[in-house]
Design a protein around this motif. Structure first.
Motif, PDB file in Angstrom:
ATOM      1  N   GLN A   1      -3.555 -29.548 -20.553  1.00  0.00           N
ATOM      2  CA  GLN A   1      -4.095 -30.908 -20.556  1.00  0.00           C
ATOM      3  C   GLN A   1      -5.539 -30.931 -20.060  1.00  0.00           C
ATOM      4  O   GLN A   1      -6.388 -31.667 -20.584  1.00  0.00           O
ATOM      5  CB  GLN A   1      -3.221 -31.815 -19.685  1.00  0.00           C
ATOM      6  N   GLU A   2      -5.821 -30.123 -19.034  1.00  0.00           N
ATOM      7  CA  GLU A   2      -7.193 -30.042 -18.521  1.00  0.00           C
ATOM      8  C   GLU A   2      -8.121 -29.446 -19.583  1.00  0.00           C
ATOM      9  O   GLU A   2      -9.265 -29.914 -19.756  1.00  0.00           O
ATOM     10  CB  GLU A   2      -7.223 -29.188 -17.251  1.00  0.00           C
TER      11      GLU A   2
ATOM     12  N   ALA B   1      -8.754 -32.036 -22.240  1.00  0.00           N
ATOM     13  CA  ALA B   1      -9.682 -33.061 -21.751  1.00  0.00           C
ATOM     14  C   ALA B   1     -11.118 -32.548 -21.793  1.00  0.00           C
ATOM     15  O   ALA B   1     -12.053 -33.280 -22.158  1.00  0.00           O
ATOM     16  CB  ALA B   1      -9.302 -33.476 -20.334  1.00  0.00           C
ATOM     17  N   THR B   2     -11.293 -31.270 -21.424  1.00  0.00           N
ATOM     18  CA  THR B   2     -12.639 -30.673 -21.456  1.00  0.00           C
ATOM     19  C   THR B   2     -13.164 -30.599 -22.885  1.00  0.00           C
ATOM     20  O   THR B   2     -14.337 -30.913 -23.155  1.00  0.00           O
ATOM     21  CB  THR B   2     -12.597 -29.262 -20.841  1.00  0.00           C
TER      22      THR B   2
ATOM     23  N   LYS C   1     -12.248 -32.485 -25.379  1.00  0.00           N
ATOM     24  CA  LYS C   1     -12.528 -33.844 -25.847  1.00  0.00           C
ATOM     25  C   LYS C   1     -13.900 -34.319 -25.358  1.00  0.00           C
ATOM     26  O   LYS C   1     -14.641 -34.981 -26.099  1.00  0.00           O
ATOM     27  CB  LYS C   1     -11.432 -34.802 -25.372  1.00  0.00           C
ATOM     28  N   ARG C   2     -14.201 -34.001 -24.100  1.00  0.00           N
ATOM     29  CA  ARG C   2     -15.511 -34.405 -23.561  1.00  0.00           C
ATOM     30  C   ARG C   2     -16.650 -33.718 -24.321  1.00  0.00           C
ATOM     31  O   ARG C   2     -17.647 -34.342 -24.669  1.00  0.00           O
ATOM     32  CB  ARG C   2     -15.593 -34.066 -22.068  1.00  0.00           C
TER      33      ARG C   2
ATOM     34  N   ASP D   1     -15.134 -41.194 -30.769  1.00  0.00           N
ATOM     35  CA  ASP D   1     -14.800 -41.871 -29.513  1.00  0.00           C
ATOM     36  C   ASP D   1     -15.425 -43.270 -29.521  1.00  0.00           C
ATOM     37  O   ASP D   1     -16.651 -43.408 -29.632  1.00  0.00           O
ATOM     38  CB  ASP D   1     -15.348 -41.040 -28.349  1.00  0.00           C
TER      39      ASP D   1
END
Length: 420
Positions: free
Chosen positions: A295-296, A299-300, A302-303, A336
């Motif tokens: 998940q981390e 998230a990275t 996605k950023r 986004d």
């Protein structure tokens, strides 16, 4: 008028077969091929006390069958009278004013004799669930003083509603105590005390009761008024597992499973964990760590993707000549929305007209964010788009957002080109 039905399940919850006389049988209006029958006595437990009814079949007995039963006594089972096409399925069982109604798929003649056979696998499962619930509710009541104010036992789940808040830690402790009571194999006794005896019994009940009251007592754990069949000893429950809980109407709703149902649930959970462990190439107890790490990483990514998408949109914005008043850009459908909004805000600060970004494709449609400086109203753009296309959304004059269907990218660009 029919007399009260004799409840054979009160006498022995483990009996599976019985004979009875048909008191009445009538066709149910509006129900294709269904009949409502009353017997003088029955083993079929009706839908009552929050519990689903028994399942099973009945067989119409001939004079010869009745003589065979008299001769054989209890040694001959219902299977000896089963002839397939003569089976009469019991579709539902209801009770009203102590008369039990059996809903059948075939008609029976009044005064005839039937042999009934309940589905004991279904009956015993309900007995396990209900007995487990009694121990659970008894412990909650004695430990926290909360009442069981709602109970439902279906063919898939058991839910209890309690009158107070229970924390996860408190529920885990109750679950442990219930299973300890199961391991102790305590006696469970069901009986009808006399009015004088009842007056001296401190028992749980959801409502005020009149007439004969049936008491179910779990040795050392609970005393409760109850109409349903129960196991004889707590060990027969096997196991109790909490499978869910939530705050409900100021109290707590708890979902449990007992016995075989609990085993099947836990087996399913175990199989799922083993499958996930195999897919992730790890042990079952390490799955949470692996998932958290993934998940981390997601998230990275996605950023990073969002930052790259914002750079690309800003590059596209920079390509628009400075003398162009109204700006419309197209972006990927997975963009986004926060990035879209930031780029629109940037464009509005630099331009004098309407600035919009549409992200999507011609086939599935577009989402959009449109902004404008003071003195203009972004809703005017929606008015223009709605003249030709299906548009949802809205907002304040400074900025609107929504979706559009039936428009191609060329249509959208053309509409923006026509804005003043």
């Amino acid at each position: 008028m029919n007399e009260n039905t004799i409840k054979l399940y009160d006498e022995n919850a483990y009996s599976t077969e019985f004979t009875a006389r048909v008191i009445s049988c009538e066709k149910i209006e509006g129900e294709n091929g269904q009949y409502k029958a009353v017997f003088d006595r029955t083993l079929f437990f009706p839908e009552e006390g929050g519990q689903t009814p028994d399942r099973g079949v009945v067989y119409l007995l001939s004079e010869q069958d009745i003589e065979r039963l008299k001769t054989a006594g209890t040694s001959e089972s219902a299977d000896a009278f089963t002839q397939g096409e003569n089976d009469i399925n019991v579709l539902d069982v209801q009770i009203k004013s102590d008369i039990i109604y059996h809903y059948l798929d075939k008609e029976l003649e009044e005064g005839s004799t039937i042999l009934g056979k309940i589905d004991f696998s279904h009956r015993f499962s309900n007995m396990q669930q209900h007995s487990g619930e009694h121990i659970f509710s008894g412990i909650v009541n004695s430990k926290f003083g909360y009442d069981n104010v709602g109970f439902h036992l279906s063919d898939s789940i058991v839910t209890m509603d309690y009158s107070g808040q229970l924390s996860p830690e408190e529920l885990a402790d109750v679950e442990l105590q219930v299973n300890r009571a199961i391991y102790e194999n305590r006696e469970i006794r069901a009986y009808y005390p006399s009015p004088e005896e009842l007056a001296d019994i401190d028992y749980r009940s959801k409502k005020e009761l009149t007439g004969a009251v049936r008491i179910v007592e779990v040795d050392g754990y609970d005393v409760c008024a109850c109409c349903a069949p129960h196991v004889k000893r707590t060990g027969e429950i096997g196991i109790l597992k909490i499978v869910g809980f939530q705050n409900y109407k100021g109290g707590t709703r708890v979902s449990i499973l007992c016995g075989k149902r609990a085993l099947e649930f836990l087996s399913g959970e175990h199989n799922m964990i083993q499958e996930l462990a195999g897919e992730l190439s790890t042990s079952g107890d390490n799955i949470p760590n692996i998932v958290h790490k993934q998940q981390e990483e997601i998230a990275t990514l996605k950023r990073s993707l969002s930052e790259a998408g914002e750079k690309l949109l800003n590059i596209e914005a920079d390509k628009v000549p400075e003398d162009v008043r109204n700006v419309c850009l197209l972006a990927d459908k997975d963009s986004d929305p926060n990035v879209i909004r930031r780029v629109v805000n940037r464009l509005v600060s630099e331009r004098e007209g309407y600035c919009g970004i549409f992200f999507g494709d011609d086939e599935s449609g577009y989402r959009f964010i449109i902004g404008c400086p003071d003195g203009l109203n972004s809703n005017d753009v929606l008015t223009q788009l709605r003249k030709s296309f299906q548009v949802r959304g809205g907002g304040k004059p400074a900025m609107v957002q929504g979706s559009i269907e039936g428009a191609t990218s060329d249509n959208i660009m053309e509409t923006f080109g026509q804005l003043g």
